[in-house]
Motif scaffolding. Structure first.
Motif, short mmCIF file in Angstrom:
data_model
loop_
_atom_site.label_atom_id
_atom_site.label_comp_id
_atom_site.label_asym_id
_atom_site.label_seq_id
_atom_site.Cartn_x
_atom_site.Cartn_y
_atom_site.Cartn_z
N PRO A 62 1.35 8.87 0.10
CA PRO A 62 0.00 9.28 -0.19
C PRO A 62 -0.01 10.83 -0.16
CG PRO A 62 0.48 8.69 2.33
CD PRO A 62 1.69 8.51 1.50
N ALA A 99 1.62 2.35 1.17
CA ALA A 99 1.16 1.79 0.13
C ALA A 99 1.95 2.42 -1.01
CB ALA A 99 -0.53 2.50 -0.14
N GLU A 100 1.84 1.75 -2.34
CA GLU A 100 2.70 2.18 -3.35
C GLU A 100 1.71 1.81 -4.66
OE1 GLU A 100 6.55 0.29 -3.53
OE2 GLU A 100 6.97 0.85 -5.50
N ILE A 101 2.06 2.60 -5.72
CA ILE A 101 1.58 2.50 -7.12
C ILE A 101 2.63 2.85 -8.08
CG2 ILE A 101 0.82 5.05 -6.72
CD1 ILE A 101 -0.69 2.45 -9.09
N ALA A 114 1.99 12.72 -1.97
CA ALA A 114 2.62 13.23 -3.21
C ALA A 114 1.91 12.97 -4.39
CB ALA A 114 3.97 12.36 -3.44
N VAL A 115 2.00 14.23 -5.06
CA VAL A 115 1.04 14.30 -6.35
C VAL A 115 1.82 14.06 -7.72
CG1 VAL A 115 -0.70 15.86 -7.48
CG2 VAL A 115 -0.69 15.56 -5.07
N VAL A 116 1.60 13.27 -8.48
CA VAL A 116 2.04 13.16 -9.62
C VAL A 116 1.00 13.45 -11.04
CG1 VAL A 116 3.54 11.81 -11.41
CG2 VAL A 116 3.59 11.62 -8.78
N GLU A 117 1.50 14.24 -11.72
CA GLU A 117 0.65 14.34 -12.99
C GLU A 117 1.29 14.26 -14.06
OE1 GLU A 117 -2.55 17.75 -13.36
OE2 GLU A 117 -1.50 18.21 -11.42
N HIS A 118 0.76 13.28 -15.11
CA HIS A 118 1.50 13.10 -16.45
C HIS A 118 0.63 12.99 -17.45
CE1 HIS A 118 4.20 10.94 -19.31
NE2 HIS A 118 3.03 10.49 -19.54
N THR A 173 -2.14 9.95 -13.17
CA THR A 173 -2.03 10.86 -12.15
C THR A 173 -2.06 10.16 -10.74
OG1 THR A 173 -4.40 11.22 -11.60
CG2 THR A 173 -3.41 12.69 -13.07
N ILE A 174 -1.37 10.49 -9.87
CA ILE A 174 -1.29 9.95 -8.45
C ILE A 174 -1.70 11.10 -7.59
CG2 ILE A 174 -0.01 8.80 -6.63
CD1 ILE A 174 1.68 7.66 -8.96
N SER A 175 -2.55 11.08 -6.69
CA SER A 175 -2.94 12.21 -5.87
C SER A 175 -3.78 11.85 -4.60
CB SER A 175 -3.74 13.10 -7.00
OG SER A 175 -5.07 12.60 -7.41
N GLN A 176 -4.29 13.04 -4.19
CA GLN A 176 -4.88 12.66 -2.83
C GLN A 176 -6.48 13.05 -3.17
OE1 GLN A 176 -1.76 15.35 -1.86
NE2 GLN A 176 -2.44 15.09 0.16
N LEU A 207 -3.58 7.36 -3.44
CA LEU A 207 -2.77 6.61 -2.36
C LEU A 207 -3.37 7.24 -0.98
CD1 LEU A 207 1.13 6.45 -2.90
CD2 LEU A 207 -0.59 4.70 -3.19
N SER A 264 -2.30 5.61 2.25
CA SER A 264 -1.50 5.14 3.18
C SER A 264 0.02 5.49 2.64
CB SER A 264 -1.63 3.93 3.78
OG SER A 264 -0.52 3.30 4.23
N ASN A 265 0.75 5.84 3.84
CA ASN A 265 2.04 5.94 3.61
C ASN A 265 2.83 4.89 3.50
OD1 ASN A 265 2.24 5.75 6.22
ND2 ASN A 265 2.85 7.60 6.97
N SER A 285 4.93 5.76 -6.83
CA SER A 285 4.87 6.72 -5.83
C SER A 285 4.68 5.79 -4.41
CB SER A 285 3.64 7.55 -5.88
OG SER A 285 3.44 8.40 -4.70
N LYS A 286 5.39 6.16 -3.64
CA LYS A 286 5.31 5.59 -2.35
C LYS A 286 4.83 6.62 -1.04
CE LYS A 286 8.79 2.14 -3.09
NZ LYS A 286 9.68 1.37 -2.91
#
Lengths: 249, 444, 479
Positions: free
Chosen positions: C411, B356-358, C413-417, B378-381, B351, B353-354, C408-409
């Protein structure tokens, strides 16, 4: 070349370096030794400008400039190179792209024109060969899937390509077998010149058999507790570090 | 009944296919019994259809005779020597076949390739036998709509053992018209035993604001030992609405390698269903989504392991910027008795931008015990460590970020087996990461 | 399941037992406002409590049963359930252990539960009850010294109305979901815990210490409030199988973790799972949730081996900056059991952290689902989640599913599954057997190893029992 004066630094609010003084002249090789947790690697990171390493006191002069005022990449472009103890894997970014971006950035800083693709490739291949890395490594992701030894050789290869004024080797010998150690040492020795200096951070004396230091410093508890010539390294090898701690007290 | 259902059912067909009328009538009846999905419909919980409902997209497009320069430019795809890629090419503009832009040439023996409007009797029969049988997933109501509304499409049928000598490239082009309209696209690939092919589908439009809704469905049937490399690239203008799907049936020891790309648009929703129906089948599914601005991308994938001893590997990566939104739903379904299955799925997102959404939902549904299944999301930077490493080599923070963001998806581009496609995509993708060419010069 | 079976499920022995009791103690099946009034009246509740229940009841009537869970059971006829049964009198209880089902006693012995505890757990009405009363008394006074309130919900409504009014429904509102609304309307009793500011609760609180209230029945309501900087560890459930006669169990647990406080909530759930053919057993539809304020921590640990159908998602609303949520779960299903369980981690505050470790074990013809939600809200700057879901399948007739929702909204934040599935391999079994360990013991060892990460989160003595519980629950799964 590098003048470190009363350098104090902390990581996560914990004081690690407690007053380092070190003067490195062009062409000198300084070895920094010391027990685990003494602050050896911290010194390398503070000099390279890593975020999270806070300088609380003291100064560092690099050439004519105040090192601590510069950003990470400015330091690199000024000719400070850190060979990482744990090189980072970056899948998707090829070694070649990465190296070209790096060489271009450093050259641009020194007001040199970009290397054309052919000369760059030529140079990259020759340094690869010098550290005994197959050319296929240039196409792979940065450090991606490299063995421990390959990663370390990749670091030395980058150093040879960038030709820094000051190279800091952070435990480059750890995890290397004797053959790889020699390759690394040869790479370093080939770069030794009257206007280039090295800081060799190591836990063991072994590496210093191959890269002969002009000075050896022992770091303990965030301070240099003893300095000497290369014989000090041998003494440490024989006696360990404990006697030094007592001597300091 | 909702307006959407009714309007779509009543859309006028300008070039109907009389030989498909019975099938289409039945499909239309099924469509009329559908309800528009809501947030409570699990498969649509993140993806609202209000833009489609409000758009009045069910006018018929006018036949396009002249193709804009901009569209024509889109057609170019160079090979390794910089010459135009030698391939079988079928081009459609707003659903109508554009003969002048297409290049079919001489076909090998054992290859049947045509557009539906040109199908001979044997081809019509093949279409009637197989159409809708691979995409028979009742969950996807838009496939039903496609069945009922299609007026054109492409059939590729390979006899046993035939290796298609050139890639097949299908370009679905879009261009805005006076009134909003809808386009139905269809591809049917029937591969005999041990046949091999490469099929590239591209969904493109000109640079202008679009006013269309596209429904594109692809059906792939792989016979025993068949091998297919399939690409589906959504490169349309961001104002387009596209709901589509790719449905594959894999026979014994067959191999499907399917690559997907979506830039994102007002609405891009793609369902991919891979059915392993014969033992020893293997599928490689990968995809990249890169929505920006207010774009939306929703990939729903479903890997069905119906028989023992099959393997699948799926990797999807997305970078979501600005106020964009992406949805990824990756289901692995191991049926009872599908023992010795190996199934892997990885979904990674950045992601940037603040706003944006996933929303990611990897799912495992497992009814057999001797299987090896794993998924990760995973969602990360961008990793600080990597950023730092690049900067210690003198690379600026900005360029390091571009290199690393591009690297995040480049791991998938690198694995594309057809280098000309990888080379074609790199610059098109790279520009999404920076406007300043200076920052891109080390990746393109 | 047949209609006959449903009828049998609903027409419980427990209710039948009341026919002999005083007429006014028994309510005929069915739910309406009068029933709610009756329950409230029976408990001498104040008007506000009755109003609260009625509001919930009216909301419930408008709601429909959730259908999204991956479970399959015959429809529950809510009008065929009796919503109030007074606790059994001493006279109704078994008079000695000899009168208790020998199968149950055998299980207790396997778990190594001492005799007097066995009696207490089986509800034997002899000295033990007095014992436990005395235990409760000494224990209560010790707690009161430090200002900790630990009592039944009924007592709390009478004695601490301002606390109950302030917090009841503040975490799980009456209308939250179908079963929570039902619970809010008719809850029978439950636990109330209040830990004052800065107090570290001097002992593990456990429902075991309230053994005399263990028959509170099918609609428990638990409320725990940890004031700023306080600390409490709470253990609920039984460590041995309970022949709970009630078939529908719809509990609500609300936790309020104020700034810098910590709650550790451990559950060992082993309600009757039904027999090997899938007859009988509890429908366990539970709503558990906590609100976690600044720098506070909420840790859920659960070992679930019981119930015929489980629907349960202990959740953390990570509202305060730097708050921490944890979920450690072992869910084992055997025979025809179905479990749809997991957690929700809602990250609202900055730098919130959550960890989810879920271990699902399916055996027999059972179905075991992990369903989880990790949501990073727009304000969840620097938030982190790590989720690991592992499934172990034993036999080829069972099913294991993983349905994680990751949203997730933010940028930063970190999610690991990560999720994996595996089976007890033939090689592992062979090795154990070659060393003289029988197959059943070997499977139990492997399963215990698989669950180790979760067991280490349990209070010591329960970790041992949990391990044994798995062993008992797995009996007959290896053929």
């Amino acid at each position: 070349m590098l003048a470190i004066n009363n350098l104090h630094a902390e990581v996560e609010e914990k004081q690690i370096l407690k007053g380092i003084n070190l003067d490195i002249k062009p062409g000198e090789v300084h070895a920094i030794m010391g027990p685990n947790g003494s602050g050896k690697s911290t010194l390398g990171h503070v000099l390279s400008g890593r975020e999270g390493y806070e300088v609380t006191q003291g100064s560092v002069q690099f050439g004519q400039k105040d090192l601590l005022e510069m950003s990470i990449e400015e330091r690199a472009r000024e000719g400070l190179f850190l060979a990482f103890q744990y090189p980072v894997e970056i899948p998707g970014v090829s070694n070649m792209e990465f190296l070209k971006a790096s060489v271009d950035a450093v050259r641009a800083h020194n007001e040199l024109p970009d290397l054309d693709a052919v000369s760059f490739m030529k140079k990259a291949r020759s340094v690869c060969k010098a550290v005994d890395l197959d050319q296929s490594f240039l196409k792979r992701g940065v450090n991606e899937g490299f063995s421990g030894g390959e990663k370390k050789r990749n670091e030395i290869m980058q150093m040879m390509l960038l030709e820094p004024r000051l190279a800091i080797l952070d435990e480059t010998d750890s995890g290397l077998d004797i053959d790889a150690l020699q390759v690394v040492a040869e790479g370093v020795n080939s770069l030794r010149s009257p206007d280039r200096s090295f800081i060799v951070i190591t836990h063991y004396q072994r590496l210093l058999d191959y890269i002969e230091p002009d000075f050896v410093h022992v770091l303990a508890g965030g301070k240099i507790v003893k300095s000497g010539d290369k014989s000090l390294a041998l003494e440490l090898e024989a006696k360990g570090y404990a006697w030094l701690a007592e001597e300091v007290v | 009944m909702s307006d959407l259902i009714l309007q779509a059912a009543q859309a006028e067909k300008t070039t109907p296919l009389p030989w498909l009328a019975d099938f289409q009538q039945l499909q239309n009846n099924t469509w009329l019994r559908q309800a528009v999905p809501t947030r409570k419909t699990e498969a649509w919980r993140y993806t609202p259809l209000n833009r489609l409902e409000k758009g009045n997209f069910f006018g018929a497009p006018a036949q396009v005779h002249e193709c804009s320069e901009c569209l024509q430019e889109q057609i170019s795809l160079p090979d390794a020597n910089g010459d135009e890629l030698d391939c079988y090419r079928l081009v459609f503009v707003n659903g109508f076949y554009a003969e002048s832009l297409s290049a079919l040439g001489e076909l090998q023996t054992g290859v049947s390739l045509c557009r539906f409007g040109d199908a001979n009797e044997a081809q019509q029969s093949a279409i009637k036998t197989h159409l809708g049988t691979i995409a028979n997933d009742s969950v996807n109501l838009f496939t039903t709509l496609n069945n009922s509304q299609l007026q054109e499409g492409v059939l590729l049928s390979l006899d046993d053992g035939v290796v298609l000598d050139k890639p097949l490239r299908i370009l679905w082009l879009g261009s805005a018209q006076a009134v909003p309209f809808s386009v139905t696209q269809r591809l049917l690939v029937l591969m005999g035993a041990n046949s091999q092919a490469m099929v590239l589908e591209q969904h493109l439009s000109d640079d202008a604001e679009q006013n269309s809704f596209t429904n594109g469905v692809t059906e792939l049937s792989l016979g025993e030992g068949a091998q297919l490399h399939h690409y589906r690239l959504h490169q349309e203008h961001e104002s387009v609405l596209h709901i589509g799907g790719v449905f594959a049936d894999l026979g014994k020891n067959s191999l499907l390698n399917s690559f997907h790309l979506a830039f994102g648009s007002v609405l891009t929703r793609i369902d991919i269903v891979v059915n392993h129906r014969g033992q020893g089948a293997h599928s490689e599914l990968s995809g990249i989504y890169l929505p920006r601005n207010n774009q939306y991308v929703d990939y729903h994938t479903c890997i069905e392991h119906r028989v023992p001893n099959c393997t699948s590997n799926e990797v999807f990566r997305g970078i979501i910027g600005d106020s964009a939104r992406a949805v990824f739903n990756g289901r692995i379904h191991i049926h009872r008795d599908a023992q010795k299955t190996s199934a892997k799925l990885s979904n990674k997102n950045l992601l940037t931008s603040n706003r944006a959404e996933i929303d990611s939902k990897p799912e495992l549904e497992i009814y057999a015990d001797d299987v090896l299944c794993a998924h990760g999301a995973t969602i990360s930077q961008i990793e600080d460590e990597a950023l730092h490493y690049l900067r210690t080599r003198g690379i600026s923070d900005q360029e390091a970020r571009v290199l690393l963001s591009f690297g995040f998806i480049n791991t998938l581009i690198e694995k594309i087996p057809h280098t000309e496609i990888a080379e074609y995509l790199r610059p098109k993708l790279a520009v999404l990461f920076a406007r300043d060419p200076e920052l891109l010069r080390h990746i393109v | 399941m047949s209609q006959e079976h449903i009828d049998k499920l609903i027409e419980s022995d427990y209710a039948a037992g009341f026919v002999t009791e005083v007429e006014s103690e028994t309510l005929p099946p069915g739910l309406n406002e009068d029933v709610v009034r009756f329950i409230s009246g029976k408990k001498n509740e104040p008007q506000w409590m009755l109003d609260w229940r009625l509001k919930a009841y009216r909301a419930w009537r408008e709601m429909t049963e959730p259908e999204w869970a991956h479970v399959d059971y015959p429809p529950i006829v809510f009008d065929e359930i009796s919503y109030y049964s007074a606790p059994k009198s001493m006279a109704d209880r078994p008079q000695s252990l000899d009168e208790v089902d020998p199968e149950l006693i055998a299980t207790y012995n396997k778990l190594g539960i001492p005799l007097h505890e066995q009696a207490a757990l089986a509800g034997v009405a002899v000295d033990v009850v007095f014992d436990s009363v005395s235990v409760v008394t000494t224990f209560k006074s010790k707690l009161l010294e430090s200002g900790v309130i630990f009592c039944s919900m009924s007592e709390a409504i009478k004695d601490y109305p301002e606390l109950v009014q302030k917090y009841l429904g503040s975490v799980v509102p009456q209308k939250d979901n179908f079963y929570a609304a039902l619970n809010s309307a008719v809850f029978s009793d439950g636990s109330f815990v209040y830990i004052p500011k800065g107090v570290r609760c001097p002992m593990e609180l456990s429902t075991y210490f309230r053994i005399n209230e263990s028959n509170t029945g099918q609609f428990e309501r638990t409320l725990i409030i940890a004031e700023e900087g306080s600390h409490v560890s709470y253990l609920e459930g039984c460590t041995a199988p309970m022949r709970d006669e009630n078939q529908l169990h719809a509990a609500v647990v609300e936790l309020v973790v104020l700034d810098n406080a910590q709650i550790k909530y451990s559950t060992v759930q082993n309600w009757y799972p039904g027999n090997a053919e899938g007859k009988g057993g509890i429908y366990n539809f539970v709503t558990k949730r906590g609100i976690v304020h600044k720098n506070a921590r909420l840790s859920w640990t659960q070992v679930e081996t019981g119930s015929a159908v489980t629907w349960k998602y202990p959740s953390c609303i990570l509202k305060g900056d730097n708050s921490v949520g944890e979920f450690y779960s072992v869910a084992l299903t055997n025979n025809y059991q179905q479990a749809d369980t997991g957690t929700k981690m809602i990250h609202i505050g900055k730098n919130t952290r959550s960890t989810i470790i879920s271990k699902g074990i399916s055996a027999g013809k059972s179905s075991n689902v992990y369903r989880g939600l990790v949501r990073m809200n727009p304000g969840a700057e620097g938030a982190r989640n790590f989720t690991q879901c592992d499934s172990l399948l034993i036999g080829d007739k069972c099913a294991a599913h993983t349905f994680p929702y990751i949203e997730s909204k933010h940028p930063t934040a970190v999610v690991e599954h990560e999720a994996t599935t595996s089976k007890v391999s033939d090689d592992q079994l062979y090795l154990c057997q070659q060393r003289g360990i029988d197959a059943e013991k070997a499977v139990s060892m492997i399963v215990n190893g698989f669950c180790k990460e979760v067991f280490k989160e349990l209070p010591m003595e329960f970790a041992v029992e949990a391990g044994k519980l798995l062993e008992v629950s797995l009996e007959g799964s290896v053929g």
